[in-house]
Design a protein around this motif. Structure first.
Motif, mmCIF file in Angstrom:
data_model
loop_
_atom_site.group_PDB
_atom_site.id
_atom_site.type_symbol
_atom_site.label_atom_id
_atom_site.label_comp_id
_atom_site.label_asym_id
_atom_site.label_seq_id
_atom_site.Cartn_x
_atom_site.Cartn_y
_atom_site.Cartn_z
ATOM 1 N N UNK A 149 0.840 -1.204 0.000
ATOM 2 C CA UNK A 149 0.000 0.000 0.000
ATOM 3 C C UNK A 149 0.873 1.252 0.000
ATOM 4 N N UNK A 150 1.893 1.264 0.858
ATOM 5 C CA UNK A 150 2.800 2.418 0.910
ATOM 6 C C UNK A 150 3.549 2.579 -0.404
ATOM 7 N N UNK A 151 3.940 1.471 -1.000
ATOM 8 C CA UNK A 151 4.676 1.536 -2.268
ATOM 9 C C UNK A 151 3.799 2.119 -3.379
ATOM 10 N N UNK A 152 2.569 1.637 -3.466
ATOM 11 C CA UNK A 152 1.670 2.112 -4.529
ATOM 12 C C UNK A 152 1.278 3.566 -4.287
ATOM 13 N N UNK A 153 1.030 3.923 -3.017
ATOM 14 C CA UNK A 153 0.632 5.308 -2.728
ATOM 15 C C UNK A 153 1.740 6.299 -3.038
ATOM 16 N N UNK A 154 2.992 5.860 -2.935
ATOM 17 C CA UNK A 154 4.104 6.783 -3.170
ATOM 18 C C UNK A 154 4.716 6.625 -4.553
ATOM 19 N N UNK A 155 4.087 5.846 -5.418
ATOM 20 C CA UNK A 155 4.607 5.683 -6.777
ATOM 21 C C UNK A 155 4.409 6.996 -7.546
ATOM 22 N N UNK A 156 5.499 7.561 -8.004
ATOM 23 C CA UNK A 156 5.454 8.870 -8.669
ATOM 24 C C UNK A 156 4.635 8.828 -9.950
ATOM 25 N N UNK A 157 4.800 7.765 -10.729
ATOM 26 C CA UNK A 157 4.068 7.664 -12.001
ATOM 27 C C UNK A 157 2.559 7.584 -11.757
ATOM 28 N N UNK A 158 2.143 6.784 -10.759
ATOM 29 C CA UNK A 158 0.718 6.690 -10.436
ATOM 30 C C UNK A 158 0.179 8.042 -9.971
ATOM 31 N N UNK A 159 0.962 8.768 -9.168
ATOM 32 C CA UNK A 159 0.500 10.068 -8.676
ATOM 33 C C UNK A 159 0.351 11.076 -9.814
ATOM 34 N N UNK A 160 1.264 11.018 -10.788
ATOM 35 C CA UNK A 160 1.203 11.980 -11.897
ATOM 36 C C UNK A 160 0.099 11.649 -12.889
ATOM 37 N N UNK A 161 -0.245 10.366 -12.987
ATOM 38 C CA UNK A 161 -1.167 9.924 -14.026
ATOM 39 C C UNK A 161 -2.513 9.498 -13.456
ATOM 40 N N UNK A 162 -2.852 10.015 -12.292
ATOM 41 C CA UNK A 162 -4.092 9.614 -11.637
ATOM 42 C C UNK A 162 -5.298 10.134 -12.421
ATOM 43 N N UNK A 163 -6.240 9.255 -12.671
ATOM 44 C CA UNK A 163 -7.445 9.639 -13.399
ATOM 45 C C UNK A 163 -8.563 9.861 -12.390
ATOM 46 N N UNK A 164 -9.220 11.004 -12.496
ATOM 47 C CA UNK A 164 -10.346 11.302 -11.613
ATOM 48 C C UNK A 164 -11.565 10.507 -12.072
ATOM 49 N N UNK A 165 -12.098 9.640 -11.201
ATOM 50 C CA UNK A 165 -13.228 8.791 -11.585
ATOM 51 C C UNK A 165 -14.573 9.387 -11.179
ATOM 52 N N UNK A 166 -14.538 10.410 -10.325
ATOM 53 C CA UNK A 166 -15.802 11.025 -9.904
ATOM 54 C C UNK A 166 -16.263 12.050 -10.926
ATOM 55 N N UNK A 167 -17.568 12.303 -10.946
ATOM 56 C CA UNK A 167 -18.089 13.362 -11.794
ATOM 57 C C UNK A 167 -17.604 14.699 -11.239
#
Ligand SMILES: [Zn+2]
Length: 135
Positions: A36-54
């Motif tokens: 969980x800590x690894x995924x939360x701090x992944x730079x690529x995931x943070x930069x490429x996060x897609x907003x799923x809410x309206x």
């Protein structure tokens, strides 16, 4: 974790998918926290996060009252020093004139007491409002 999250075949999956991929081949204590800590701090995931809410709409202002005591706000000031068994204040403000009424109330002020105080100090003088704004 790098192989199951960062590699091209993995493609930066979320926490649950990464955990599933890692648990297929490995185990160590508290691996879910580490992943969980690894995924939360992944730079690529943070930069490429897609907003799923309206997207949120614009704020809608409250309608402006047309006469005094048509619309009021009601709130409590709590945590005051105890005086005559009262340690909170019920604050009623007329949204038209901004006239405020401060009513001493008990520490908890259950609904029955709030209704009684409201009738005694507000409705008695200005009638029943159309709307009461409170959180
Ligand atoms: Zn990632």
């Amino acid at each position: 974790m790098t192989e199951c999250h960062d590699s091209k075949w993995a493609g930066h999956p979320g926490m649950h998918r990464t955990l599933a991929l890692v648990t297929d081949q490995y185990y160590w204590p508290h691996m879910d926290r580490d992943i969980e800590a690894y995924v939360k701090t992944c730079l690529i995931c943070q930069q490429d996060k897609v907003e799923t809410k309206k997207p949120m709409g614009l704020l809608q202002p409250l309608p402006i009252p047309e006469r005094p005591w048509e619309s009021i706000s009601l709130d409590f000031i709590i945590g005051l020093p105890n005086t005559d068994n009262c340690s909170s204040i019920m604050v009623v403000v007329d949204r038209f004139s901004k006239y405020a009424t401060f009513i001493p109330a008990s520490k908890v002020c259950p609904a029955e007491e709030a209704a009684r105080l409201f009738l005694k100090h507000v409705v008695k003088y200005w009638g029943i409002p159309k709307t009461i704004i409170s959180d």
